[in-house]
Design an enzyme around this catalytic site. Structure first.
Site, short mmCIF file in Angstrom:
data_model
loop_
_atom_site.label_atom_id
_atom_site.label_comp_id
_atom_site.label_asym_id
_atom_site.label_seq_id
_atom_site.Cartn_x
_atom_site.Cartn_y
_atom_site.Cartn_z
N ASP A 120 0.82 -1.20 0.00
CA ASP A 120 0.00 0.00 0.00
C ASP A 120 0.86 1.27 0.00
O ASP A 120 0.35 2.35 0.28
CB ASP A 120 -0.84 0.01 1.30
CG ASP A 120 -2.29 0.30 0.99
OD1 ASP A 120 -2.55 0.70 -0.12
OD2 ASP A 120 -3.12 0.12 1.89
N CYS A 164 -14.98 0.19 7.75
CA CYS A 164 -16.21 -0.62 7.70
C CYS A 164 -15.81 -2.00 7.21
O CYS A 164 -14.95 -2.14 6.35
CB CYS A 164 -17.20 0.01 6.74
SG CYS A 164 -18.74 -0.92 6.56
N CYS A 174 -19.46 -12.11 4.20
CA CYS A 174 -18.97 -13.02 3.14
C CYS A 174 -18.88 -14.45 3.68
O CYS A 174 -18.18 -14.72 4.66
CB CYS A 174 -17.60 -12.55 2.66
SG CYS A 174 -16.90 -13.69 1.46
C1 B12 Z 1 -7.78 2.88 -2.50
C2 B12 Z 1 -8.01 1.70 -1.60
C3 B12 Z 1 -9.19 1.67 -0.87
C4 B12 Z 1 -10.36 2.59 -1.17
C5 B12 Z 1 -11.07 2.06 -2.45
C6 B12 Z 1 -11.31 0.54 -2.38
C7 B12 Z 1 -11.53 -0.12 -3.72
N1 B12 Z 1 -12.18 -1.27 -3.68
O1 B12 Z 1 -11.11 0.38 -4.75
C8 B12 Z 1 -11.19 2.50 0.13
C9 B12 Z 1 -10.77 3.62 1.07
C10 B12 Z 1 -12.70 2.59 -0.04
C11 B12 Z 1 -10.70 1.17 0.68
C12 B12 Z 1 -11.42 0.41 1.57
C13 B12 Z 1 -10.98 -0.81 2.08
N2 B12 Z 1 -9.76 -1.35 1.91
CO1 B12 Z 1 -8.45 -0.71 0.64
N3 B12 Z 1 -7.14 -0.29 -0.64
C14 B12 Z 1 -7.06 0.66 -1.51
C15 B12 Z 1 -5.78 0.50 -2.34
C16 B12 Z 1 -4.72 1.46 -1.79
C17 B12 Z 1 -5.94 0.73 -3.84
C18 B12 Z 1 -7.15 0.00 -4.46
C19 B12 Z 1 -7.47 0.55 -5.82
O2 B12 Z 1 -6.59 0.72 -6.65
N4 B12 Z 1 -8.73 0.90 -6.06
C20 B12 Z 1 -9.15 1.44 -7.30
C21 B12 Z 1 -10.07 0.46 -8.04
C22 B12 Z 1 -10.32 0.86 -9.50
O3 B12 Z 1 -9.37 -0.67 -8.09
P1 B12 Z 1 -10.00 -2.10 -7.93
O4 B12 Z 1 -11.05 -2.35 -6.94
O5 B12 Z 1 -8.75 -2.87 -7.82
O6 B12 Z 1 -10.73 -2.18 -9.37
C23 B12 Z 1 -10.53 -3.25 -10.21
C24 B12 Z 1 -11.70 -4.18 -10.20
O7 B12 Z 1 -12.89 -3.43 -10.06
C25 B12 Z 1 -11.48 -4.83 -11.53
N5 B12 Z 1 -12.73 -5.17 -12.17
C26 B12 Z 1 -13.60 -4.36 -12.71
N6 B12 Z 1 -14.61 -5.06 -13.25
C27 B12 Z 1 -14.36 -6.35 -13.03
C28 B12 Z 1 -15.06 -7.48 -13.36
C29 B12 Z 1 -14.57 -8.70 -12.96
C30 B12 Z 1 -15.32 -9.91 -13.34
C31 B12 Z 1 -13.35 -8.79 -12.23
C32 B12 Z 1 -12.80 -10.09 -11.79
C33 B12 Z 1 -12.65 -7.62 -11.91
C34 B12 Z 1 -13.17 -6.43 -12.32
O8 B12 Z 1 -10.80 -3.89 -12.38
C35 B12 Z 1 -10.49 -2.73 -11.65
C36 B12 Z 1 -9.14 -2.18 -12.08
O9 B12 Z 1 -8.04 -2.92 -11.60
C37 B12 Z 1 -5.43 -1.00 -2.05
C38 B12 Z 1 -3.94 -1.34 -2.07
C39 B12 Z 1 -3.43 -1.41 -3.48
N7 B12 Z 1 -2.39 -0.68 -3.77
O10 B12 Z 1 -3.96 -2.14 -4.31
C40 B12 Z 1 -6.05 -1.24 -0.66
C41 B12 Z 1 -6.63 -2.61 -0.35
C42 B12 Z 1 -7.44 -3.08 -1.53
N8 B12 Z 1 -7.53 -2.33 0.76
C43 B12 Z 1 -7.59 -3.25 1.65
C44 B12 Z 1 -8.48 -3.26 2.77
C45 B12 Z 1 -8.19 -4.24 3.88
C46 B12 Z 1 -9.59 -2.39 2.79
C47 B12 Z 1 -10.78 -2.43 3.76
C48 B12 Z 1 -11.25 -3.83 4.15
C49 B12 Z 1 -10.43 -1.58 5.03
C50 B12 Z 1 -11.61 -1.35 5.97
N9 B12 Z 1 -12.02 -2.33 6.76
O11 B12 Z 1 -12.15 -0.28 6.06
C51 B12 Z 1 -11.86 -1.66 2.93
C52 B12 Z 1 -12.67 -2.62 2.04
C53 B12 Z 1 -13.63 -1.91 1.10
C54 B12 Z 1 -13.78 -2.66 -0.22
N10 B12 Z 1 -14.80 -3.50 -0.34
O12 B12 Z 1 -12.95 -2.47 -1.11
C55 B12 Z 1 -6.64 -4.41 1.34
C56 B12 Z 1 -7.46 -5.59 0.81
C57 B12 Z 1 -6.92 -6.98 1.16
C58 B12 Z 1 -7.79 -8.03 0.50
N11 B12 Z 1 -8.17 -9.07 1.22
O13 B12 Z 1 -8.15 -7.93 -0.63
C59 B12 Z 1 -5.68 -3.72 0.25
C60 B12 Z 1 -5.16 -4.66 -0.82
C61 B12 Z 1 -4.51 -3.12 1.06
C62 B12 Z 1 -3.47 -4.14 1.48
N12 B12 Z 1 -2.21 -3.91 1.16
O14 B12 Z 1 -3.75 -5.16 2.08
N13 B12 Z 1 -9.50 0.81 0.14
#
Ligand code: B12
Length: 358
Positions: A143, A251, A258
């Protein structure tokens, strides 16, 4: 010249070493990590990131490992479980006089723990490779730099992308952190990506208090309670305040519900053990903390990073959502002239919510 058989053997040793070090899983990913870059850009264009401008700034660099480490040839992905206790979390969310703090934040700041452990892991790998004269380079990330951590973990075979957008694992749920070691070593990649086991389940989508998971695998971060209570700096919009309930920091609803989390194991990492009984703390206890105590209490915790003003503002919202209690109203009134506009605004809202329940 080091041949493929050498790197295959080293890769196996690396995975075993990582597990011995205490990581709950270790896998090796290919360096081609840009499959979802288009989806990421679309997500940014639709303004799902709210005020997290770094996500927008990183969109062109996040999917090329060269931006993290020159000459990256493999990425080691690790999982570290953090769930400190087995508790009934649905119960806790419904106890309106208690604070709910995301389970990942009950102990030490994970960035510190993971970074330290990953750097140690990297130096152990260095010593494994030493005799070969290979000039091993690595960079530890959790992260802490633009790295698409879930994509990498998926490719490394650590699990699948769940509908709540988190990485899920059939035997371990999702209560874990991810981290990576970008390396210049041509390690042997995981070949079998995990299959998706979400099936027709939509529990995470249905439970989300703010309907932030707008469709499977698509979270609108600017609706997520985690965003509003941790990442967002200013006022929390009125439309979200009631939905926040007693969640004062982050949250977990989409993880609590899940079904795969029935298989999650309790963490054995001492750093993630609960500090100050934060797993079951009263809202009033949180509200009565002064700035000095806040900093002392949360020394070394991720919670300290949101700062005192935001802490009190978040707690005020939860107090507004608690059942009617004159003691709560009295405590809120004492802070209704607070010099911080942020605190004042949320406190006044909470008073009006409490008064309305009289
Ligand atoms: C920014 C961020 C947040 C943001 C946005 C979260 C999000 N889902 O995007 C906020 C502040 C809301 C957040 C919340 C949380 N986060 Co956070 N977050 C991050 C961070 C720094 C970047 C994520 C990111 O790039 N988001 C932007 C969006 C576009 O990315 P994405 O979800 O990956 O989107 C992809 C998918 O949607 C996919 N996609 C789209 N359509 C489809 C369709 C299919 C079929 C599939 C398969 C995929 C797919 O393509 C997109 C592009 O890659 C990561 C660490 C990292 N560097 O990766 C941690 C990370 C994801 N977070 C983490 C955690 C623990 C949390 C929380 C649980 C914390 C909490 N309890 O409050 C919550 C969970 C909320 C949730 N359901 O996501 C952990 C997750 C561990 C795990 N088991 O996966 C991470 C990996 C940090 C870590 N190093 O451990 N987070």
């Amino acid at each position: 010249m080091l041949d493929k058989a050498y790197w295959k053997d080293i890769s196996k040793k690396i995975i075993a070493t990582g597990k011995e070090l205490g990581f709950n899983d270790v896998g090796i990913s290919d360096t081609v990590i840009n499959q979802n870059q288009r989806l990421y850009k679309e997500w940014i264009d639709a303004k799902n990131h709210g005020a997290m401008s770094y996500l927008e700034d990183h969109q062109d660099i996040k999917f090329d490992p060269e931006n993290i480490l020159a000459n990256t040839k493999s990425i080691i992905s690790v999982r570290l479980d953090y769930l400190p206790l087995n508790e009934n979390l649905i119960d806790l969310i419904n106890q309106k006089d208690k604070a709910y703090i995301a389970r990942y934040a009950l102990g030490r700041d994970y960035h510190k723990t993971l970074k330290k452990k990953l750097n140690h892991f990297g130096s152990l790998i260095e010593s494994i490779i030493l005799e070969s004269d290979f000039d091993f380079k690595f960079r530890a990330i959790t992260d802490s730099a633009p790295s698409p951590e879930i994509e990498i973990a998926t490719q490394a075979g650590l699990g699948w992308r769940g509908k709540n957008t988190l990485l899920l694992n059939k035997n371990n749920g999702s209560w874990f952190f991810l981290g990576e070691l970008y390396t210049n070593a041509p390690l042997v990649f995981n070949q079998t990506s995990s299959t998706n086991h979400c099936g027709s389940c939509s529990a995470c989508i249905d439970i989300c208090p703010t309907q932030a998971i707008e469709k499977p695998y698509y979270l609108n971060a600017s609706k997520c309670i985690s965003y509003w209570t941790i990442e967002h700096k200013g006022t929390i919009p009125i439309s979200f305040r009631k939905k926040i309930g007693n969640r004062i920091y982050g949250c977990d609803d989409c993880q609590i519900i899940c079904p795969w989390n029935k298989f999650a194991k309790k963490s054995t990492e001492i750093d993630f053990f609960v500090r100050h009984k934060l797993n079951n703390i009263s809202l009033m206890g949180c509200f009565l903390m002064d700035n000095h105590r806040f900093n002392e209490y949360f020394n070394g915790s991720a919670i300290r990073r949101i700062g005192y003003e935001k802490w009190i503002s978040n707690v005020a919202i939860a107090l507004g959502n608690a059942g009617h209690d004159q003691k709560i109203i009295d405590a809120l009134i004492k802070r209704s002239e607070d010099p911080s506009n942020l605190i004042k605004e949320h406190v006044l809202w909470a008073i009006s919510e409490q008064e309305a329940k009289k």
